[in-house]
Design a protein around this motif. Sequence first.
Motif, PDB file in Angstrom:
ATOM      1  N   HIS A 194      -7.280  -2.071  13.712  1.00  0.00           N
ATOM      2  CA  HIS A 194      -7.861  -0.574  14.174  1.00  0.00           C
ATOM      3  C   HIS A 194      -8.901  -0.623  14.333  1.00  0.00           C
ATOM      4  CE1 HIS A 194      -4.601   1.156  12.137  1.00  0.00           C
ATOM      5  NE2 HIS A 194      -5.747   2.035  11.458  1.00  0.00           N
ATOM      6  N   GLU A 195     -10.216   0.332  14.972  1.00  0.00           N
ATOM      7  CA  GLU A 195     -11.658   0.425  14.474  1.00  0.00           C
ATOM      8  C   GLU A 195     -11.312   2.203  13.189  1.00  0.00           C
ATOM      9  OE1 GLU A 195     -14.841   0.989  17.361  1.00  0.00           O
ATOM     10  OE2 GLU A 195     -12.805   0.281  18.541  1.00  0.00           O
ATOM     11  N   PRO A 196     -10.808   2.704  13.600  1.00  0.00           N
ATOM     12  CA  PRO A 196     -11.040   3.927  12.588  1.00  0.00           C
ATOM     13  C   PRO A 196     -10.423   3.777  10.975  1.00  0.00           C
ATOM     14  CG  PRO A 196     -10.210   4.762  14.143  1.00  0.00           C
ATOM     15  CD  PRO A 196      -9.756   3.279  14.853  1.00  0.00           C
ATOM     16  N   LEU A 197      -9.969   4.314  10.026  1.00  0.00           N
ATOM     17  CA  LEU A 197      -9.941   4.932   8.995  1.00  0.00           C
ATOM     18  C   LEU A 197      -8.318   4.401   8.578  1.00  0.00           C
ATOM     19  CD1 LEU A 197     -13.283   5.492   6.794  1.00  0.00           C
ATOM     20  CD2 LEU A 197     -12.406   3.037   7.415  1.00  0.00           C
ATOM     21  N   ASP A 198      -7.748   5.757   9.469  1.00  0.00           N
ATOM     22  CA  ASP A 198      -6.059   5.687   9.598  1.00  0.00           C
ATOM     23  C   ASP A 198      -6.139   4.801  10.869  1.00  0.00           C
ATOM     24  OD1 ASP A 198      -5.524   6.948   7.211  1.00  0.00           O
ATOM     25  OD2 ASP A 198      -6.576   9.048   7.971  1.00  0.00           O
ATOM     26  N   THR A 199      -4.676   5.260  10.653  1.00  0.00           N
ATOM     27  CA  THR A 199      -3.696   4.703  11.970  1.00  0.00           C
ATOM     28  C   THR A 199      -3.488   5.341  13.033  1.00  0.00           C
ATOM     29  OG1 THR A 199      -2.346   3.592  10.386  1.00  0.00           O
ATOM     30  CG2 THR A 199      -1.425   3.506  13.004  1.00  0.00           C
ATOM     31  N   ASP A 200      -3.416   7.031  12.177  1.00  0.00           N
ATOM     32  CA  ASP A 200      -2.987   8.059  13.759  1.00  0.00           C
ATOM     33  C   ASP A 200      -2.940   8.984  12.985  1.00  0.00           C
ATOM     34  OD1 ASP A 200      -0.437   8.889  12.034  1.00  0.00           O
ATOM     35  OD2 ASP A 200       0.099   7.489  12.181  1.00  0.00           O
ATOM     36  N   THR A 201      -3.178  10.114  13.844  1.00  0.00           N
ATOM     37  CA  THR A 201      -3.314  11.960  13.072  1.00  0.00           C
ATOM     38  C   THR A 201      -2.171  12.497  12.671  1.00  0.00           C
ATOM     39  OG1 THR A 201      -3.729  12.276  15.176  1.00  0.00           O
ATOM     40  CG2 THR A 201      -6.249  11.447  14.879  1.00  0.00           C
ATOM     41  N   THR A 202      -1.116  11.953  12.764  1.00  0.00           N
ATOM     42  CA  THR A 202       0.431  12.575  12.550  1.00  0.00           C
ATOM     43  C   THR A 202      -0.341  13.081  10.501  1.00  0.00           C
ATOM     44  OG1 THR A 202       1.469  11.100  11.824  1.00  0.00           O
ATOM     45  CG2 THR A 202       1.597  11.556  14.216  1.00  0.00           C
ATOM     46  N   PRO A 203       0.311  14.560  10.809  1.00  0.00           N
ATOM     47  CA  PRO A 203       0.247  14.520   9.469  1.00  0.00           C
ATOM     48  C   PRO A 203       1.232  13.969   8.573  1.00  0.00           C
ATOM     49  CG  PRO A 203       1.514  17.023  10.524  1.00  0.00           C
ATOM     50  CD  PRO A 203       1.411  15.025  12.133  1.00  0.00           C
ATOM     51  N   THR A 204       1.957  12.924   8.724  1.00  0.00           N
ATOM     52  CA  THR A 204       2.171  12.328   7.940  1.00  0.00           C
ATOM     53  C   THR A 204       1.884  11.147   7.762  1.00  0.00           C
ATOM     54  OG1 THR A 204       4.435  12.123   9.127  1.00  0.00           O
ATOM     55  CG2 THR A 204       4.714  13.546   7.223  1.00  0.00           C
ATOM     56  N   LEU A 205       0.973  10.315   9.222  1.00  0.00           N
ATOM     57  CA  LEU A 205       0.899   9.032   9.387  1.00  0.00           C
ATOM     58  C   LEU A 205       1.503   8.349   9.462  1.00  0.00           C
ATOM     59  CD1 LEU A 205      -1.995   8.453   6.465  1.00  0.00           C
ATOM     60  CD2 LEU A 205      -2.267   8.606   8.879  1.00  0.00           C
ATOM     61  N   GLU A 206       2.636   9.167  10.542  1.00  0.00           N
ATOM     62  CA  GLU A 206       3.933   8.026  10.778  1.00  0.00           C
ATOM     63  C   GLU A 206       3.606   6.644  11.300  1.00  0.00           C
ATOM     64  OE1 GLU A 206       5.801  10.573  13.689  1.00  0.00           O
ATOM     65  OE2 GLU A 206       4.231   9.759  15.246  1.00  0.00           O
ATOM     66  N   HIS A 224       0.851  -0.997  -0.340  1.00  0.00           N
ATOM     67  CA  HIS A 224      -0.410  -0.479   0.288  1.00  0.00           C
ATOM     68  C   HIS A 224       1.152   1.428   0.070  1.00  0.00           C
ATOM     69  CE1 HIS A 224      -3.459   2.650   1.187  1.00  0.00           C
ATOM     70  NE2 HIS A 224      -3.590   2.354   2.147  1.00  0.00           N
ATOM     71  N   TRP A 225       2.074   0.928   0.951  1.00  0.00           N
ATOM     72  CA  TRP A 225       3.209   2.286   0.867  1.00  0.00           C
ATOM     73  C   TRP A 225       4.498   1.477   0.202  1.00  0.00           C
ATOM     74  CZ3 TRP A 225       3.308   6.942   3.979  1.00  0.00           C
ATOM     75  CH2 TRP A 225       1.373   6.800   4.801  1.00  0.00           C
ATOM     76  N   HIS A 257       3.265   5.050   8.098  1.00  0.00           N
ATOM     77  CA  HIS A 257       4.579   4.555   7.378  1.00  0.00           C
ATOM     78  C   HIS A 257       5.568   3.870   7.458  1.00  0.00           C
ATOM     79  CE1 HIS A 257       8.759   6.806   5.947  1.00  0.00           C
ATOM     80  NE2 HIS A 257       7.562   6.978   4.998  1.00  0.00           N
ATOM     81  N   TRP A 258       5.814   4.255   8.895  1.00  0.00           N
ATOM     82  CA  TRP A 258       7.059   2.594   9.314  1.00  0.00           C
ATOM     83  C   TRP A 258       6.084   1.553   9.259  1.00  0.00           C
ATOM     84  CZ3 TRP A 258       6.637  -0.538  13.044  1.00  0.00           C
ATOM     85  CH2 TRP A 258       8.219  -1.570  13.349  1.00  0.00           C
TER      86      TRP A 258
END
Length: 310
Positions: A212-224, A111-112, A227-228
Amino acid sequence: MLNIPRITILSAFLAIAAVAPAAAEEPGLWSVYNDSLKGAKYVDLTHTITPNIPVWAGFASPTFGQSSAARDLEGFAKKGDTFSYETHGVAASTYNLTTDQLGTQLDPPAHWAPEYPAIDELPATYAVRPLAVINIEEKVKADAGYHLQVADITDFEARHGRIPEGSVVFVRSGWSKTWPDPALATTRPFPGVGLEALKFLHLERKILFHGHEPLDTDTTPTLEGEHWLMHNGYAQAEGVANLDKVPETGALVAIGYPKFGGGVGGYARYVAICPPDWQYGVAIGSIPEAPLQKFDKPLHFDEQAGMRVR
């Protein structure tokens, strides 16, 4: 009538019994099914994909339709005919899925990171794993943007013991309780999983993947965090549902997904397999399976809903 001594007959029987398999012995893993899985409770952890589910802001919503004949089919359908139960005795659907990042997902690292596996390249060993569920729901009630921390993991282990190597860890936040409200996709802040927690789970506990439940892993600007994960060859689950209906430890999770060639996202089906005495879920034999349930209301295409409904 032959006069065979009883001791000879007994000796012959014992000799046969010594080389013949026991009648009650079950081959391979069938005993695992009969002893453990047949009586288990099954809980679906998967959202249903519909045209109106929450979708990440970068993607359009999906649309559903009815399939039509691509060519004349002699005695059956003419080109352009919409297949229907009434006319053809069969129906089929079309799905315009604008992205492979819809609903409950399994993100492969491609995906990345294109140098890592796509969805069709994930190993078959992903099929069944131990499941641990870490509950941060109370902390999210106090802080809607709370992210899982290493301390949450060590607190969990202090109560339940060490997270098994190779397991799946789902993070329960309560975020999905208002699903399928489309506003979920744009509501900020939302709960996530911190980068240090991800590193701890993978590098220290060596889990298979987290979810996780949400559609993103975290709320950082770069989705750190994402990405990791992806750039280090790890998969993850997103949009997981019903985590309040499974035990924190002691369950398994069955993992299924379509095998799209070169797919960089995956619509997934997660089913928790819980102990027989668990309060939620359904057991084998408690619901119609073969044949399946017959409904009073037939399935039909609803133009307003944009999909087939009952």
